[in-house]
Design a protein around this motif. Structure first.
Motif, PDB file in Angstrom:
ATOM      1  N   UNK A 183       0.840  -1.205   0.000  1.00  0.00           N
ATOM      2  CA  UNK A 183       0.000   0.000   0.000  1.00  0.00           C
ATOM      3  C   UNK A 183       0.877   1.258   0.000  1.00  0.00           C
ATOM      4  N   UNK A 184       0.334   2.359  -0.508  1.00  0.00           N
ATOM      5  CA  UNK A 184       1.053   3.644  -0.512  1.00  0.00           C
ATOM      6  C   UNK A 184       1.483   4.046   0.896  1.00  0.00           C
ATOM      7  N   UNK A 185       0.589   3.838   1.880  1.00  0.00           N
ATOM      8  CA  UNK A 185       0.869   4.288   3.250  1.00  0.00           C
ATOM      9  C   UNK A 185       2.090   3.567   3.836  1.00  0.00           C
ATOM     10  N   UNK A 186       2.397   2.397   3.292  1.00  0.00           N
ATOM     11  CA  UNK A 186       3.556   1.628   3.745  1.00  0.00           C
ATOM     12  C   UNK A 186       4.782   2.020   2.908  1.00  0.00           C
ATOM     13  N   UNK A 187       4.587   2.104   1.597  1.00  0.00           N
ATOM     14  CA  UNK A 187       5.687   2.466   0.685  1.00  0.00           C
ATOM     15  C   UNK A 187       6.325   3.795   1.106  1.00  0.00           C
ATOM     16  N   UNK A 188       5.513   4.687   1.642  1.00  0.00           N
ATOM     17  CA  UNK A 188       6.012   5.994   2.070  1.00  0.00           C
ATOM     18  C   UNK A 188       7.163   5.862   3.078  1.00  0.00           C
ATOM     19  N   UNK A 189       7.175   4.790   3.842  1.00  0.00           N
ATOM     20  CA  UNK A 189       8.205   4.636   4.873  1.00  0.00           C
ATOM     21  C   UNK A 189       9.291   3.628   4.483  1.00  0.00           C
ATOM     22  N   UNK A 190       9.259   3.176   3.231  1.00  0.00           N
ATOM     23  CA  UNK A 190      10.269   2.203   2.799  1.00  0.00           C
ATOM     24  C   UNK A 190      11.549   2.916   2.387  1.00  0.00           C
ATOM     25  N   UNK A 191      12.696   2.376   2.827  1.00  0.00           N
ATOM     26  CA  UNK A 191      13.979   2.945   2.389  1.00  0.00           C
ATOM     27  C   UNK A 191      14.257   2.555   0.949  1.00  0.00           C
ATOM     28  N   UNK A 192      13.853   1.347   0.587  1.00  0.00           N
ATOM     29  CA  UNK A 192      13.982   0.924  -0.814  1.00  0.00           C
ATOM     30  C   UNK A 192      12.707   0.185  -1.214  1.00  0.00           C
ATOM     31  N   UNK A 193      12.390   0.249  -2.491  1.00  0.00           N
ATOM     32  CA  UNK A 193      11.264  -0.528  -3.022  1.00  0.00           C
ATOM     33  C   UNK A 193      11.812  -1.419  -4.130  1.00  0.00           C
ATOM     34  N   UNK A 194      11.087  -2.475  -4.438  1.00  0.00           N
ATOM     35  CA  UNK A 194      11.568  -3.326  -5.518  1.00  0.00           C
ATOM     36  C   UNK A 194      10.705  -4.548  -5.709  1.00  0.00           C
ATOM     37  N   UNK A 195      11.067  -5.345  -6.723  1.00  0.00           N
ATOM     38  CA  UNK A 195      10.420  -6.648  -6.878  1.00  0.00           C
ATOM     39  C   UNK A 195      11.168  -7.628  -5.972  1.00  0.00           C
ATOM     40  N   UNK A 196      10.757  -8.875  -5.979  1.00  0.00           N
ATOM     41  CA  UNK A 196      11.334  -9.785  -4.994  1.00  0.00           C
ATOM     42  C   UNK A 196      12.831 -10.005  -5.232  1.00  0.00           C
ATOM     43  N   UNK A 197      13.261  -9.961  -6.489  1.00  0.00           N
ATOM     44  CA  UNK A 197      14.679 -10.148  -6.789  1.00  0.00           C
ATOM     45  C   UNK A 197      15.511  -8.967  -6.258  1.00  0.00           C
ATOM     46  N   UNK A 198      15.071  -7.776  -6.586  1.00  0.00           N
ATOM     47  CA  UNK A 198      15.818  -6.582  -6.151  1.00  0.00           C
ATOM     48  C   UNK A 198      15.853  -6.501  -4.620  1.00  0.00           C
ATOM     49  N   UNK A 199      14.749  -6.809  -3.984  1.00  0.00           N
ATOM     50  CA  UNK A 199      14.718  -6.705  -2.520  1.00  0.00           C
ATOM     51  C   UNK A 199      15.634  -7.740  -1.862  1.00  0.00           C
ATOM     52  N   UNK A 200      15.734  -8.923  -2.469  1.00  0.00           N
ATOM     53  CA  UNK A 200      16.653  -9.940  -1.927  1.00  0.00           C
ATOM     54  C   UNK A 200      18.083  -9.411  -1.987  1.00  0.00           C
TER      55      UNK A 200
END
Ligand code: 13P
Ligand code: SF4
Length: 380
Positions: free
Chosen positions: A59-76
């Motif tokens: 959700x946007x309300x969560x993404x707002x506090x993410x240091x990085x965003x990504x798909x599952x590969x990038x996040x790994x």
């Protein structure tokens, strides 16, 4: 959903034009401002001790506090690249947090803000079922030349199974590379747990025929297949699917093409094969984002992936027409379990010195899952 969202997603534009009205009153804020303030305070207090990752379907309300965003590969990869952060807060689903735990040091602690954020696809393959399938392949004398490959969207136990049996993990952005590697090592692939990603990659990227693929049904004796079918198959696809992506249909593609002239249809490879072959572009979430970003103003896109991401893309690119491919498909309910209250709770608990909802993969499982994940990361 706000009126703006409805307008952006097409459904609202139909409704608004039918009725010729806009919202008559004030709408509440998407997130409680007091809760947002608490989140800001807790995030600031944690500083570099915490690293917050957010999957694109959040959700946007969560993404707002993410240091990085990504798909599952990038996040790994992102999780593995932050050995200095004692706490990893994973805003995604359970299998992603498990992978982060596996790829980080034993001192680092991974937190999933709501333990109910699972994945129905990952749950479609359990260890005992996969071990039974392998036993049948061994009995038929074909296991030795079969490479097990599991999609990232699987439990740590399944990843460990592939690591222990000379196989690997793939994601939607590197499935082609991974299958190329697998076919250089063996004659056949056992692909877990998403039949659609497996089939789409085998047929559309590797040039295999549909007849080269068979589907192993874990609920039937010997997968519901004859010995000859198993022996002759190049791809043994596990009978699993994503409960969101598998719902996009060929009808929705036809409908959007007739409604929006010049629209390009872009879908995630977890969609059914008939949807994939009738789309203009197939891409992982990261690839979908890149493609939309690079497209010229005025481009028209109908996108078949999770709704939070499509909404965000529509908001970020007001110069392009971006619609959700199928009005009847819902959000991923498990991704949506992570909301601002859970994130605030996880962060405030950490500030108070309490680690809640820690994800810890047992040592032996983590060891072999890491073998499989490292193999995948070395292929890129
Ligand atoms: P990617 O993040 O690999 O695109 O996968 C989509 C998905 O369904 C994640 O749960
Ligand atoms: Fe699982 Fe599909 Fe939700 Fe991804 S979108 S977490 S694969 S159910």
């Amino acid at each position: 959903m706000s009126i703006t969202d409805l307008l952006l997603l097409g459904r609202g534009s139909d409704l608004a034009s039918e009725r010729g009205v806009s919202c008559p009153g004030d709408l509440p804020e998407a997130s409680d401002p007091a809760l947002q303030e608490r989140a800001r305070i807790a995030r600031a207090e944690l500083g570099s001790r915490a690293f917050v990752l957010g999957h694109h379907y959040q959700r946007d309300e969560v993404i707002e506090f993410a240091d990085v965003t990504g798909d599952s590969f990038k996040l790994a990869r992102d999780a593995a690249a932050r050995p200095d952060a004692p706490f990893i807060i994973f805003c995604g689903v359970h299998f992603m947090a498990e992978s982060a735990d596996i790829l980080t040091s034993s001192e680092q602690r991974v937190i999933l803000p709501d333990l109910a954020a699972g994945c129905s696809m990952a749950d479609m393959a359990n260890y005992e079922q996969v071990a039974e399938c392998w036993r049948v392949l061994e009995e038929l004398g074909v296991a030795e030349k079969t490479i097990p490959v599991t999609y990232m969207n699987s439990s740590a136990a399944i990843k460990a199974f592939t690591g222990e049996h000379d196989g690997t993990v793939c994601t939607s952005s590197n499935a082609h590379t991974t299958l190329t590697w697998a076919f250089s090592k063996g004659e056949r692939v056992l692909f877990l747990p998403d039949q659609h990603l497996g089939r789409n990659t085998a047929v559309l990227k590797m040039g295999l025929a549909l007849e080269d693929c068979v589907v192993w049904n874990p609920w039937k004796p010997r997968g519901g297949l004859t010995d000859i079918e198993i022996r002759e198959a190049k791809m043994i696809l596990w009978r699993g699917h994503c409960s969101v992506h598998a719902r996009f249909s060929l009808d929705s593609i036809r409908e959007v093409r007739s409604r929006i002239s010049g629209v390009q249809v872009m879908v995630h490879p977890e969609c059914q094969h008939e949807v994939a072959i009738n789309a203009d572009i197939i891409g992982s979430t990261e690839q979908i984002i890149q493609t939309v970003s690079k497209s010229p103003a005025g481009s028209k896109w109908a996108i078949g992936t999770e709704l939070n991401l499509v909404k965000r893309l529509a908001q970020q690119h007001p110069d392009k027409q971006i619609v959700f491919l199928d009005k009847s498909v819902c959000y991923c309910s498990t991704m949506n379990r992570i909301d601002l209250p859970h994130l605030v709770w996880a962060m405030e608990s950490l500030v108070e010195g309490r680690v809640v909802n820690e994800i810890r993969v047992p040592e032996r499982t983590a060891h072999f899952a890491r073998v499989a994940l490292d193999r995948m990361l070395s292929l890129i």
